[in-house]
Design a protein around this motif. Sequence first.
Motif, short mmCIF file in Angstrom:
data_model
loop_
_atom_site.label_atom_id
_atom_site.label_comp_id
_atom_site.label_asym_id
_atom_site.label_seq_id
_atom_site.Cartn_x
_atom_site.Cartn_y
_atom_site.Cartn_z
N ALA A 171 12.66 11.28 3.99
CA ALA A 171 11.23 11.47 3.78
C ALA A 171 10.87 11.37 2.30
CB ALA A 171 10.80 12.83 4.34
N TYR A 172 11.75 11.87 1.45
CA TYR A 172 11.49 11.77 0.01
C TYR A 172 11.50 10.31 -0.46
CZ TYR A 172 12.09 12.39 -5.04
OH TYR A 172 11.95 12.34 -6.40
N ALA A 173 12.44 9.52 0.05
CA ALA A 173 12.48 8.10 -0.32
C ALA A 173 11.25 7.35 0.19
CB ALA A 173 13.75 7.45 0.25
N CYS A 174 10.82 7.67 1.40
CA CYS A 174 9.60 7.03 1.94
C CYS A 174 8.36 7.45 1.15
CB CYS A 174 9.43 7.38 3.41
SG CYS A 174 10.72 6.73 4.49
N PHE A 175 8.34 8.73 0.73
CA PHE A 175 7.21 9.22 -0.06
C PHE A 175 7.11 8.47 -1.39
CE2 PHE A 175 5.63 12.09 -3.39
CZ PHE A 175 4.37 12.36 -2.90
N LEU A 176 8.23 8.22 -2.03
CA LEU A 176 8.21 7.47 -3.29
C LEU A 176 7.71 6.05 -3.09
CD1 LEU A 176 11.57 8.61 -4.95
CD2 LEU A 176 9.25 9.39 -5.48
N ILE A 177 8.10 5.44 -1.98
CA ILE A 177 7.70 4.05 -1.72
C ILE A 177 6.19 3.94 -1.54
CG2 ILE A 177 7.86 2.18 -0.04
CD1 ILE A 177 10.78 2.98 0.40
N TYR A 178 5.61 4.77 -0.68
CA TYR A 178 4.18 4.64 -0.39
C TYR A 178 3.31 5.23 -1.50
CZ TYR A 178 5.74 3.09 4.13
OH TYR A 178 6.34 2.37 5.13
N MET A 179 3.85 6.16 -2.27
CA MET A 179 3.13 6.62 -3.45
C MET A 179 3.03 5.50 -4.48
SD MET A 179 1.44 8.85 -5.10
CE MET A 179 1.63 10.32 -4.11
N LEU A 180 4.07 4.68 -4.56
CA LEU A 180 4.04 3.55 -5.47
C LEU A 180 2.95 2.55 -5.07
CD1 LEU A 180 5.48 2.18 -7.90
CD2 LEU A 180 6.94 1.04 -6.24
N PHE A 181 2.82 2.27 -3.79
CA PHE A 181 1.78 1.35 -3.33
C PHE A 181 0.38 1.95 -3.50
CE2 PHE A 181 5.33 -0.53 -0.92
CZ PHE A 181 5.16 -1.85 -1.28
N SER A 182 0.26 3.25 -3.35
CA SER A 182 -1.05 3.88 -3.50
C SER A 182 -1.55 3.84 -4.94
CB SER A 182 -1.01 5.33 -3.01
OG SER A 182 -0.16 6.11 -3.84
N LEU A 183 -0.63 3.72 -5.88
CA LEU A 183 -1.06 3.62 -7.29
C LEU A 183 -1.82 2.33 -7.54
CD1 LEU A 183 2.10 4.98 -9.15
CD2 LEU A 183 -0.03 6.19 -8.64
N LEU A 184 -1.52 1.28 -6.77
CA LEU A 184 -2.29 0.04 -6.91
C LEU A 184 -3.75 0.23 -6.49
CD1 LEU A 184 0.27 -2.54 -5.45
CD2 LEU A 184 -0.22 -2.09 -7.84
N VAL A 185 -3.97 1.15 -5.56
CA VAL A 185 -5.32 1.40 -5.08
C VAL A 185 -6.09 2.30 -6.04
CG1 VAL A 185 -6.70 2.27 -3.14
CG2 VAL A 185 -4.51 1.14 -2.72
N VAL A 186 -5.42 3.32 -6.55
CA VAL A 186 -6.10 4.30 -7.39
C VAL A 186 -6.42 3.73 -8.77
CG1 VAL A 186 -5.89 6.59 -8.45
CG2 VAL A 186 -5.03 6.19 -6.15
N PHE A 187 -5.46 3.06 -9.35
CA PHE A 187 -5.66 2.55 -10.72
C PHE A 187 -5.85 1.05 -10.72
CE2 PHE A 187 -3.03 6.38 -11.01
CZ PHE A 187 -3.84 7.18 -11.82
#
Length: 247
Positions: free
Chosen positions: A231-247
Amino acid sequence: MSKEFNVPPVVFPSGGNPNTGPQQRRLPTAPFQPARSANAGIPFMSFDIGSSPASTSFSTPQFGSTISSGSTNFDDEPPLLEELGINTKQIWNKTVSILNPFRVKADLHEDADLSGPILFIMAFGLFQLLAGKLHFGIIFGWTTVASLFLYVVFNMLAGRNGNLDLYRCLSLIGYCMLPIVILSALSLFVPQGGVLIFVMTGVFVMWATRVCTGLLVELASCGDEHRGLIAYACFLIYMLFSLLVVF
């Protein structure tokens, strides 16, 4: 002393010459026409078309059997999407299963495919393009690197008993990208830099993390023992993609 000049005789079109008498008039012939002989029976086609006999050696072509056999073979061929390996019904069922993070249907994802992930990645890039961000190459590159990262992490945790292949890992990450795609679409109507966009990002990242972790645990062996690390590895992956949306 006078000098005499030899003047050639003049030939008149009327066929007469006052000095040499009447001459025989030559009939004009067509250019490039071979000389005719008395026994020549083959007419020259360019000028004697009317005198040539009608050819009866050609038969009328029959198209009925060809058309019927061609239409029969065309009806027996499978649809184009089926030949390309794209099952729209399967993609739809997998997409609907992702929409419910509390009831993950892992049996639908046993047959891995890349048609749905490519569709979601293209949709994600399109919504980013509407926001003024050209991220197609970054999204495809990060998806490949994230699949390799999750594949290595899971197989290191599972050891020799790990049965997660790279193709299935890429398929799962692509299908679980659906919450991030929805976040990218909703961000077009939300002010950037506000509190609301950060709250939405946290919710959708947790959604994608829960779904991806549940599918990995259900489909791959020895995954239940390391659910937290996966779950921690998956969280890092999708948090990385969400940064493209936020910034």
